[in-house]
Design a protein around this motif. Structure first.
Motif, PDB file in Angstrom:
ATOM      1  N   LYS A  85       0.827  -1.207   0.000  1.00  0.00           N
ATOM      2  CA  LYS A  85       0.000   0.000   0.000  1.00  0.00           C
ATOM      3  C   LYS A  85       0.862   1.258   0.000  1.00  0.00           C
ATOM      4  O   LYS A  85       0.563   2.239  -0.703  1.00  0.00           O
ATOM      5  CB  LYS A  85      -0.935  -0.005   1.217  1.00  0.00           C
ATOM      6  N   SER A  86       1.956   1.231   0.769  1.00  0.00           N
ATOM      7  CA  SER A  86       2.829   2.411   0.810  1.00  0.00           C
ATOM      8  C   SER A  86       3.525   2.652  -0.521  1.00  0.00           C
ATOM      9  O   SER A  86       3.938   3.778  -0.814  1.00  0.00           O
ATOM     10  CB  SER A  86       3.866   2.249   1.931  1.00  0.00           C
ATOM     11  N   TYR A  87       3.652   1.605  -1.339  1.00  0.00           N
ATOM     12  CA  TYR A  87       4.282   1.747  -2.650  1.00  0.00           C
ATOM     13  C   TYR A  87       3.304   2.249  -3.719  1.00  0.00           C
ATOM     14  O   TYR A  87       3.709   2.468  -4.863  1.00  0.00           O
ATOM     15  CB  TYR A  87       4.864   0.412  -3.116  1.00  0.00           C
ATOM     16  N   GLY A  88       2.029   2.363  -3.354  1.00  0.00           N
ATOM     17  CA  GLY A  88       1.040   2.861  -4.306  1.00  0.00           C
ATOM     18  C   GLY A  88       0.177   1.795  -4.943  1.00  0.00           C
ATOM     19  O   GLY A  88      -0.595   2.085  -5.871  1.00  0.00           O
ATOM     20  N   PHE A  89       0.262   0.554  -4.465  1.00  0.00           N
ATOM     21  CA  PHE A  89      -0.559  -0.525  -4.996  1.00  0.00           C
ATOM     22  C   PHE A  89      -1.928  -0.531  -4.319  1.00  0.00           C
ATOM     23  O   PHE A  89      -2.067  -0.137  -3.154  1.00  0.00           O
ATOM     24  CB  PHE A  89       0.106  -1.881  -4.751  1.00  0.00           C
ATOM     25  N   ASP A  90      -2.927  -0.999  -5.031  1.00  0.00           N
ATOM     26  CA  ASP A  90      -4.214  -1.339  -4.443  1.00  0.00           C
ATOM     27  C   ASP A  90      -4.065  -2.748  -3.887  1.00  0.00           C
ATOM     28  O   ASP A  90      -4.000  -3.722  -4.653  1.00  0.00           O
ATOM     29  CB  ASP A  90      -5.309  -1.274  -5.513  1.00  0.00           C
ATOM     30  N   ALA A  91      -3.974  -2.886  -2.566  1.00  0.00           N
ATOM     31  CA  ALA A  91      -3.593  -4.163  -1.960  1.00  0.00           C
ATOM     32  C   ALA A  91      -4.651  -4.660  -0.991  1.00  0.00           C
ATOM     33  O   ALA A  91      -5.358  -3.878  -0.358  1.00  0.00           O
ATOM     34  CB  ALA A  91      -2.246  -4.031  -1.247  1.00  0.00           C
ATOM     35  N   ARG A  92      -4.729  -5.977  -0.885  1.00  0.00           N
ATOM     36  CA  ARG A  92      -5.704  -6.617   0.012  1.00  0.00           C
ATOM     37  C   ARG A  92      -5.152  -7.983   0.432  1.00  0.00           C
ATOM     38  O   ARG A  92      -4.140  -8.459  -0.116  1.00  0.00           O
ATOM     39  CB  ARG A  92      -7.035  -6.809  -0.702  1.00  0.00           C
ATOM     40  N   ILE A  93      -5.813  -8.609   1.387  1.00  0.00           N
ATOM     41  CA  ILE A  93      -5.521  -9.995   1.761  1.00  0.00           C
ATOM     42  C   ILE A  93      -6.730 -10.843   1.406  1.00  0.00           C
ATOM     43  O   ILE A  93      -7.849 -10.573   1.861  1.00  0.00           O
ATOM     44  CB  ILE A  93      -5.175 -10.121   3.255  1.00  0.00           C
ATOM     45  N   ASP A  94      -6.517 -11.859   0.578  1.00  0.00           N
ATOM     46  CA  ASP A  94      -7.548 -12.848   0.263  1.00  0.00           C
ATOM     47  C   ASP A  94      -7.311 -14.068   1.146  1.00  0.00           C
ATOM     48  O   ASP A  94      -6.193 -14.591   1.199  1.00  0.00           O
ATOM     49  CB  ASP A  94      -7.486 -13.255  -1.205  1.00  0.00           C
ATOM     50  N   ILE A  95      -8.356 -14.532   1.812  1.00  0.00           N
ATOM     51  CA  ILE A  95      -8.209 -15.622   2.786  1.00  0.00           C
ATOM     52  C   ILE A  95      -8.837 -16.907   2.234  1.00  0.00           C
ATOM     53  O   ILE A  95      -9.962 -16.898   1.737  1.00  0.00           O
ATOM     54  CB  ILE A  95      -8.878 -15.263   4.130  1.00  0.00           C
ATOM     55  N   SER A  96      -8.089 -17.993   2.307  1.00  0.00           N
ATOM     56  CA  SER A  96      -8.615 -19.333   2.083  1.00  0.00           C
ATOM     57  C   SER A  96      -8.538 -20.084   3.410  1.00  0.00           C
ATOM     58  O   SER A  96      -7.749 -19.732   4.293  1.00  0.00           O
ATOM     59  CB  SER A  96      -7.810 -20.071   1.007  1.00  0.00           C
ATOM     60  N   TYR A  97      -9.343 -21.133   3.531  1.00  0.00           N
ATOM     61  CA  TYR A  97      -9.399 -21.896   4.774  1.00  0.00           C
ATOM     62  C   TYR A  97      -9.009 -23.339   4.451  1.00  0.00           C
ATOM     63  O   TYR A  97      -9.764 -24.073   3.816  1.00  0.00           O
ATOM     64  CB  TYR A  97     -10.795 -21.796   5.397  1.00  0.00           C
ATOM     65  N   VAL A  98      -7.810 -23.718   4.899  1.00  0.00           N
ATOM     66  CA  VAL A  98      -7.188 -24.948   4.421  1.00  0.00           C
ATOM     67  C   VAL A  98      -6.849 -25.875   5.582  1.00  0.00           C
ATOM     68  O   VAL A  98      -6.554 -25.435   6.697  1.00  0.00           O
ATOM     69  CB  VAL A  98      -5.910 -24.621   3.619  1.00  0.00           C
ATOM     70  N   LEU A  99      -6.851 -27.165   5.274  1.00  0.00           N
ATOM     71  CA  LEU A  99      -6.449 -28.164   6.265  1.00  0.00           C
ATOM     72  C   LEU A  99      -4.948 -28.081   6.489  1.00  0.00           C
ATOM     73  O   LEU A  99      -4.168 -28.078   5.533  1.00  0.00           O
ATOM     74  CB  LEU A  99      -6.819 -29.563   5.766  1.00  0.00           C
ATOM     75  N   VAL A 325      -8.381 -26.876  10.417  1.00  0.00           N
ATOM     76  CA  VAL A 325      -8.479 -25.963   9.281  1.00  0.00           C
ATOM     77  C   VAL A 325      -7.989 -24.591   9.738  1.00  0.00           C
ATOM     78  O   VAL A 325      -8.411 -24.087  10.786  1.00  0.00           O
ATOM     79  CB  VAL A 325      -9.924 -25.882   8.748  1.00  0.00           C
ATOM     80  N   GLN A 326      -7.075 -24.009   8.953  1.00  0.00           N
ATOM     81  CA  GLN A 326      -6.451 -22.739   9.312  1.00  0.00           C
ATOM     82  C   GLN A 326      -6.658 -21.715   8.189  1.00  0.00           C
ATOM     83  O   GLN A 326      -6.747 -22.082   7.018  1.00  0.00           O
ATOM     84  CB  GLN A 326      -4.944 -22.918   9.534  1.00  0.00           C
ATOM     85  N   PRO A 327      -6.697 -20.430   8.525  1.00  0.00           N
ATOM     86  CA  PRO A 327      -6.760 -19.402   7.481  1.00  0.00           C
ATOM     87  C   PRO A 327      -5.404 -19.228   6.796  1.00  0.00           C
ATOM     88  O   PRO A 327      -4.363 -19.217   7.457  1.00  0.00           O
ATOM     89  CB  PRO A 327      -7.164 -18.140   8.244  1.00  0.00           C
ATOM     90  N   ALA A 328      -5.424 -19.115   5.484  1.00  0.00           N
ATOM     91  CA  ALA A 328      -4.220 -18.822   4.697  1.00  0.00           C
ATOM     92  C   ALA A 328      -4.373 -17.426   4.127  1.00  0.00           C
ATOM     93  O   ALA A 328      -5.372 -17.128   3.460  1.00  0.00           O
ATOM     94  CB  ALA A 328      -4.046 -19.849   3.581  1.00  0.00           C
ATOM     95  N   TYR A 329      -3.382 -16.582   4.368  1.00  0.00           N
ATOM     96  CA  TYR A 329      -3.467 -15.163   4.020  1.00  0.00           C
ATOM     97  C   TYR A 329      -2.632 -14.881   2.759  1.00  0.00           C
ATOM     98  O   TYR A 329      -1.410 -14.754   2.826  1.00  0.00           O
ATOM     99  CB  TYR A 329      -2.963 -14.314   5.185  1.00  0.00           C
ATOM    100  N   ASN A 330      -3.306 -14.798   1.624  1.00  0.00           N
ATOM    101  CA  ASN A 330      -2.658 -14.436   0.366  1.00  0.00           C
ATOM    102  C   ASN A 330      -2.697 -12.921   0.200  1.00  0.00           C
ATOM    103  O   ASN A 330      -3.774 -12.320   0.193  1.00  0.00           O
ATOM    104  CB  ASN A 330      -3.380 -15.091  -0.814  1.00  0.00           C
ATOM    105  N   VAL A 331      -1.525 -12.308   0.053  1.00  0.00           N
ATOM    106  CA  VAL A 331      -1.430 -10.855  -0.109  1.00  0.00           C
ATOM    107  C   VAL A 331      -1.445 -10.547  -1.606  1.00  0.00           C
ATOM    108  O   VAL A 331      -0.571 -11.016  -2.352  1.00  0.00           O
ATOM    109  CB  VAL A 331      -0.147 -10.304   0.536  1.00  0.00           C
TER     110      VAL A 331
END
Length: 746
Positions: A85-99, A325-331
């Motif tokens: 975000k500080s570099y000027g990107f439109d950024a988010r975290i997409d979450i998947s729920y994986v074993l 099952v744990q959350p996986a945080y894809n940036v």
């Protein structure tokens, strides 16, 4: 996740052309004016890159263990998010729920003829600042092992690959009902328990022998880089040649509310208990083995005579896991394209590690962050990419490409429509550029390598690698290095986050990095730390900068090219080589079978037998039929003509109208889709690409023209004939897309 770097260098056979960095040369996809503008932009990009930023990011991100589901794993994702975000990107975290299973019981003990209990501990070292954080570290284990409590005789099975069991059979040794002890190496770790189970074993233990990964290679950590007697290699044993990603959601995204299989029914979870141990813990087990002396090629570097067994060593192996099952945080960070916003250039690396992950994966991830910062600086000066650029830092790669695969499966249709290419890195070291990928991008990558300077030798990274090939390469590689302007990149199997992009969706992909002068034994241990990396790997981060320069050029050129830099002559030539290899393999099998049966008919096996031993007459070998390769030859001829036609027609394609350029580029970036088949490969329909796939019994290692090649290896001649027809149809359809591009340019 990938193997030690020198093995990848050997496997991929990657070499590049010997071209001096000469920026006056043309760049694929740009006219003369566009080339000058692109060179100036890349020069400004290089000037932004700072090694101290890579160092600071690695120290910050490797300060604590950051496996999927850990508190610091989420913190690493949020740290990267803030940077983008500080570099000027439109950024988010997409979450998947994986074993993601973690161990609650781990026991390995020798119960006969003596008693010994394995420590299964990697101790902290005063020379390694983070190694003592024992409460935060995952212990040594294999994710997706089965639960189990078994006691049985032990058998040493060398590397535990199919040919080792063939050798055991010739010795009269059966592993049914036994626990097997295998060495790491010569295949991906998940293949070892898979083959053991297929042969009737009830448990599997894997250790790193110091001959390949320890004191035989050099001084051990902390004095040197190599694995000490307590180090052990964690890792996944998910049966990824069936399908990667979350085992409970095969073929679809692991959203919060997704329908999930019971883990006991998931086909990719291992069927027997399996655990890694150190060579210090393996030594008493090997000492206790009797039976035949192991063949010379099986023996390691421990101070014992290696025996095969079975027994008298008897081992108790008990494993229990938490199946959570744990959350996986894809940036995900995006720069919107100014002219073609629906054409995406995707660049990725994972951020999760088994423990501290300084080398695997942060050495690649910090280059990603610095590339993104440099692009942000270009944006501030007024540059905007023509195509949308997507940067991704994946979570949960280590357990089995979970984060990237679930993200791709959830967005399959959108990616099929919009993804131009996927550019991947993983860990990065010091030495020579290696690369694997879609051969439609081979010429493009040769040009990029031509234009980046090696930080140690002050020649292009292409020239440095070519010099190595001319000294150390095979005779064929040396000859090609002298005669072929573009030397070959490797084919992609699996082992990192490019897998769902190329193997499942047919998105042209590349996997790049540096290595070969950075040996070590830290892989997937607690010693893969900032201290280890900065002492023994890329100590000044100069090759991290080189990786950013190579990947930055790839991103910039794909984003801004007037005509996307796909090229088809190199691809046609490469597939022709694959076909030649397959034909030669059939001829070799036929000659071997004929020679065997001739000796059998002449009763010459009896003469060669030891008269003191009982003699069993060998079985005759099945005759190898003559396969009809004519459809494949015809398809290859069609492809070669189409590729040559495109090379002639594409000269000056930059002058097409805006509308025709858009149509042409869509044909080009979607061409790789036509190398897939909706039914996938036999017995593993997730893998759709018909030119490259990980082998069913190699794991990471690639099989080219896999349906044909693996059928021949299994003597399944009916399937081999069907594979020839399918691959021929695939190549003909692909050539048809190239012809569409040619027609548009005419």
């Amino acid at each position: 996740m990938r193997h030690h770097l020198p093995k990848i260098l050997l496997f991929s056979g990657t070499v590049f052309c010997a071209l001096n960095p000469a920026f006056s040369q043309s760049i694929l996809g740009f006219d003369a004016a566009g080339t000058q503008k692109e060179v100036a932009l890349e020069t400004k990009f290089d000037q932004q890159l700072k090694a101290e930023n890579l160092r600071a990011h690695m120290k910050r991100m490797s300060a604590h263990p950051h496996h999927v589901g850990s508190p610091f794993g989420k913190e690493v994702a949020e740290y990267a998010l803030g940077l983008f975000k500080s570099y000027g990107f439109d950024a988010r975290i997409d979450i998947s729920y994986v074993l993601f299973p973690t161990p609650k019981t781990r026991i390995v003990e020798l119960v006969e003829p003596t008693r010994f209990k394995a420590s299964l501990v990697e101790p902290g070292l005063k020379e390694d600042a983070t190694s003592g954080q024992t409460k935060e570290q995952l212990p040594t284990y294999h994710a997706f092992s089965a639960d189990g409590d078994v006691t049985a005789e032990l058998v040493f099975v060398n590397y535990g690959i199919p040919e080792d069991y063939e050798a055991l059979e010739k010795m009269g040794i059966d592993v049914k009902g036994k626990i097997v002890l295998a060495k790491y190496g010569n295949s991906w770790r998940g293949i070892k328990p898979k083959v053991a189970a297929e042969n009737g074993a009830i448990g599997c233990i894997i250790y790193s022998d110091p001959k390949e990964d320890g004191f035989f290679q050099g001084d051990v950590y902390p004095k040197g880089a190599y694995k000490n007697e307590n180090g052990a290699q964690r890792g996944s044993v998910l049966d990824m040649p069936l399908y990667p990603g979350d085992p409970l959601t095969p073929g679809y995204g692991a959203t919060k509310d997704a329908k999930r299989l019971d883990h006991k029914d998931a086909p990719t979870i291992m069927k027997i208990p399996v655990l890694p141990i150190s060579y210090g813990d393996a030594l008493p087990l090997l000492k206790a083995l009797g039976g035949e002396v192991a063949p010379a090629s099986w023996r390691g570097a421990l101070p014992i005579t290696y025996h095969v067994g079975p027994g008298p060593a008897k081992v108790h192996l008990k494993l229990e896991f938490n199946w959570d099952v744990q959350p996986a945080y894809n940036v995900i960070a995006t720069l919107q394209g100014s002219e073609y916003p629906d054409e995406w250039v995707i660049r990725g690396n994972h951020h999760d590690g088994w423990v501290y992950g300084a080398n695997d994966p942060l050495s690649g991830a910090v280059a990603v962050l610095e590339e993104a910062r440099a692009l942000g600086e270009l944006m501030k000066s007024g540059w905007k990419p023509k195509r949308t650029i997507v940067y991704a830092l994946w979570d949960a790669e280590e357990p089995g490409l979970l984060g990237s695969t679930e993200w791709v499966e959830e967005r399959q249709k959108e990616l099929e429509d919009k993804a131009v290419a996927y550019l991947n890195s993983d860990s990065n070291g010091r030495g020579f550029l290696y690369a694997g990928g879609s051969h439609t991008l081979e010429k493009f990558l040769n040009q990029v390598a031509r234009d980046v300077t090696d930080p140690q030798r002050n020649v292009s990274v292409a020239d440095r690698l070519r010099a190595k090939v001319l000294v150390d390469g095979s005779p064929k590689a040396k000859q090609e290095a002298r005669s072929r302007s573009d030397l070959r990149i490797g084919a992609l199997g699996s082992g990192s986050d490019y897998t769902p992009f190329i193997q499942h969706l047919g998105i042209a992909s590349m996997n790049l990095g540096f290595g070969g002068e950075d040996g070590g034994g830290e892989y997937h241990s607690i010693y893969d730390s900032y201290d280890h990396y900065t002492r023994f790997k890329d100590t000044d981060f100069s090759y991290g900068i080189a990786l950013a320069e190579v990947m930055g050029r790839c991103v910039l050129r794909l984003a801004d090219a007037t005509v996307l830099p796909f090229e088809f002559q190199n691809f046609a030539n490469t597939v022709q080589q694959y076909a030649t290899e397959i034909k030669q393999s059939v001829e070799t099998l036929r000659m071997q079978a004929d020679d065997h049966n001739k000796l059998l008919a002449e009763n010459r096996f009896q003469l060669a037998a030891d008269p003191k031993e009982p003699f069993t007459q060998p079985e005759p070998k099945s005759t190898v039929p003559y396969l009809n390769f004519a459809p494949l030859d015809n398809a290859l001829a069609t492809l070669e003509k189409s590729a040559n036609d495109y090379a002639r027609a594409s000269n000056g394609a930059e002058k097409l109208s805006t509308g025709d350029l858009k149509k042409l580029n869509e044909i080009l970036y979607k061409s790789e889709r036509y190398l897939t088949h909706p039914e996938g490969l036999p017995r593993r329909d997730w893998f759709r690409h018909q030119i490259y796939a990980p082998g069913f019994y190699t794991g990471y290692g690639v099989k080219t023209l896999p349906m044909i090649r693996e059928a021949i290896e299994q003597s399944n001649w009916t399937e081999a004939e069907a594979g020839i027809m399918r691959v021929s149809e695939t190549l003909t359809n692909f050539a048809g897309q190239v012809d569409k591009a040619v027609s548009l340019m005419k």
